[in-house]
Motif scaffolding. Structure first.
Motif, PDB file in Angstrom:
ATOM      1  N   ILE A  39       0.839  -1.194   0.000  1.00  0.00           N
ATOM      2  CA  ILE A  39       0.000   0.000   0.000  1.00  0.00           C
ATOM      3  C   ILE A  39       0.876   1.246   0.000  1.00  0.00           C
ATOM      4  O   ILE A  39       1.939   1.287   0.629  1.00  0.00           O
ATOM      5  CB  ILE A  39      -0.954  -0.018   1.211  1.00  0.00           C
ATOM      6  CG1 ILE A  39      -2.035   1.044   1.043  1.00  0.00           C
ATOM      7  CG2 ILE A  39      -0.205   0.170   2.523  1.00  0.00           C
ATOM      8  CD1 ILE A  39      -3.218   0.843   1.942  1.00  0.00           C
ATOM      9  N   GLN A  40       0.436   2.257  -0.729  1.00  0.00           N
ATOM     10  CA  GLN A  40       1.193   3.489  -0.885  1.00  0.00           C
ATOM     11  C   GLN A  40       0.536   4.604  -0.086  1.00  0.00           C
ATOM     12  O   GLN A  40      -0.638   4.536   0.276  1.00  0.00           O
ATOM     13  CB  GLN A  40       1.270   3.880  -2.372  1.00  0.00           C
ATOM     14  CG  GLN A  40       1.864   2.820  -3.270  1.00  0.00           C
ATOM     15  CD  GLN A  40       3.311   2.536  -2.963  1.00  0.00           C
ATOM     16  OE1 GLN A  40       4.097   3.455  -2.713  1.00  0.00           O
ATOM     17  NE2 GLN A  40       3.692   1.263  -2.989  1.00  0.00           N
ATOM     18  N   LYS A  41       1.295   5.648   0.197  1.00  0.00           N
ATOM     19  CA  LYS A  41       0.766   6.784   0.933  1.00  0.00           C
ATOM     20  C   LYS A  41      -0.426   7.378   0.190  1.00  0.00           C
ATOM     21  O   LYS A  41      -0.384   7.601  -1.012  1.00  0.00           O
ATOM     22  CB  LYS A  41       1.845   7.856   1.110  1.00  0.00           C
ATOM     23  CG  LYS A  41       1.375   9.037   1.957  1.00  0.00           C
ATOM     24  CD  LYS A  41       2.493  10.016   2.220  1.00  0.00           C
ATOM     25  CE  LYS A  41       1.988  11.170   3.088  1.00  0.00           C
ATOM     26  NZ  LYS A  41       3.062  12.148   3.389  1.00  0.00           N
ATOM     27  N   ASP A  43      -3.328   5.801  -0.082  1.00  0.00           N
ATOM     28  CA  ASP A  43      -4.263   4.737  -0.438  1.00  0.00           C
ATOM     29  C   ASP A  43      -5.304   4.542   0.667  1.00  0.00           C
ATOM     30  O   ASP A  43      -5.014   4.728   1.856  1.00  0.00           O
ATOM     31  CB  ASP A  43      -3.526   3.416  -0.662  1.00  0.00           C
ATOM     32  CG  ASP A  43      -2.745   3.394  -1.957  1.00  0.00           C
ATOM     33  OD1 ASP A  43      -2.931   4.322  -2.769  1.00  0.00           O
ATOM     34  OD2 ASP A  43      -1.947   2.468  -2.155  1.00  0.00           O
ATOM     35  N   LYS A  44      -6.505   4.146   0.271  1.00  0.00           N
ATOM     36  CA  LYS A  44      -7.577   3.903   1.224  1.00  0.00           C
ATOM     37  C   LYS A  44      -7.297   2.625   2.005  1.00  0.00           C
ATOM     38  O   LYS A  44      -6.949   1.596   1.429  1.00  0.00           O
ATOM     39  CB  LYS A  44      -8.912   3.796   0.488  1.00  0.00           C
ATOM     40  CG  LYS A  44     -10.107   3.564   1.394  1.00  0.00           C
ATOM     41  CD  LYS A  44     -11.394   3.496   0.569  1.00  0.00           C
ATOM     42  CE  LYS A  44     -12.599   3.181   1.447  1.00  0.00           C
ATOM     43  NZ  LYS A  44     -13.849   3.109   0.656  1.00  0.00           N
ATOM     44  N   LEU A 145      -6.689   6.981   5.314  1.00  0.00           N
ATOM     45  CA  LEU A 145      -5.734   6.914   4.213  1.00  0.00           C
ATOM     46  C   LEU A 145      -4.345   6.613   4.759  1.00  0.00           C
ATOM     47  O   LEU A 145      -3.958   7.116   5.814  1.00  0.00           O
ATOM     48  CB  LEU A 145      -5.723   8.228   3.423  1.00  0.00           C
ATOM     49  CG  LEU A 145      -7.061   8.687   2.845  1.00  0.00           C
ATOM     50  CD1 LEU A 145      -6.881  10.016   2.106  1.00  0.00           C
ATOM     51  CD2 LEU A 145      -7.647   7.638   1.922  1.00  0.00           C
ATOM     52  N   GLU A 146      -3.609   5.795   4.038  1.00  0.00           N
ATOM     53  CA  GLU A 146      -2.262   5.414   4.449  1.00  0.00           C
ATOM     54  C   GLU A 146      -1.367   6.655   4.605  1.00  0.00           C
ATOM     55  O   GLU A 146      -1.269   7.497   3.710  1.00  0.00           O
ATOM     56  CB  GLU A 146      -1.648   4.458   3.425  1.00  0.00           C
ATOM     57  CG  GLU A 146      -0.167   4.185   3.604  1.00  0.00           C
ATOM     58  CD  GLU A 146       0.133   3.379   4.859  1.00  0.00           C
ATOM     59  OE1 GLU A 146       1.325   3.262   5.206  1.00  0.00           O
ATOM     60  OE2 GLU A 146      -0.812   2.860   5.488  1.00  0.00           O
TER      61      GLU A 146
END
Length: 241
Positions: A39-41, A43-44, A145-146
């Motif tokens: 997961i990226q910054k 992302d939900k 969010l991430e």
């Protein structure tokens, strides 16, 4: 010649099939989070990232600032423990209990430390723990969010010296990689609500007012530890205790 060619084709096909099966079983044995893309910054976040039992780990602490009209006093509680469950899709969102080791409390003024732990104030010998149980959480209307701070409010019950009072925190929660950080603050607390005399001299009509700030560093609980905890029905750290 044709027989040799067929032999090579047959061998090659068998190797390819065997390799495919080996790869399939290797992937199938991996945990589901490894099969998903990292997961990226921004992302939900969903159950895959949040749907765990989270334990309070090193780096967590609680701090109390007490002020009167003419003085102030800062207290720190560096030893916290507890378990939380976080589920954005659930109506409760976050459930759990956090406890503070009252014997670890200290102030920057060494002369205060013995007095604060004594029977007249926190009486840590008789009440070695204070606890907070989460009752209601607000702010999960928007998705987490991430890597992004997410504002929220937490209502619950704070127990100190065996006296329980409802309080509300405001703050934020942030998920980064494999851990969570929760920072919250509650102002306007009064010592007397927990059976504690004024820590500072309330000159004339002035009262002592306290602000409680809590930082929780949360990491997923180890599966073996979780199974052992669930088997121990007398463990205080049971979620929601």
């Amino acid at each position: 010649m044709n027989r040799r060619r067929y032999w090579w084709f047959g061998t090659l096909g068998a190797v390819l099939i065997l390799g495919s099966l080996t790869g399939y079983f290797a992937i199938a044995r991996e945990p589901s989070w490894i099969q998903k893309k990292e997961i990226q910054k921004g992302d939900k976040l969903g159950p895959l990232q949040l749907g765990k039992t989270w334990k309070v780990t090193a780096g967590s602490s609680a701090a109390v600032s007490v002020v009167s009209p003419h003085e102030s006093l800062d207290l720190t509680f560096p030893k916290l423990s507890g378990l939380l469950k976080i589920n954005q899709e659930d109506t409760d969102h976050i459930v759990g209990t956090v406890a503070a080791d009252m014997t670890s409390l200290y102030s920057e003024d060494p002369a205060w430390n013995a007095k604060l732990r004594d029977w007249y104030f926190f009486n840590v010998k008789a009440y070695p723990e204070a606890s907070f149980r989460i009752v209601k959480v607000g702010g999960f209307e928007k998705p987490l969010l991430e890597g992004e701070p997410h504002p929220l409010t937490i209502e619950g019950e704070l127990t100190v010296r065996n006296m329980t009072q409802p309080i509300q925190f405001k703050g934020e929660i942030k998920h980064t990689g494999s851990r969570m950080e929760l920072k919250v603050r509650c102002s306007g607390l009064e010592n007397k609500n927990f059976g504690i005399p004024e820590l500072l001299e309330p000159i004339y009509t002035g009262k002592n007012m306290a602000t409680l700030e809590v930082t929780l560093i949360l990491e997923p609980e180890d599966p073996d530890t979780s199974r052992q905890r669930q088997a121990d029905s007398h463990n205080f750290r049971e979620i929601g205790a």
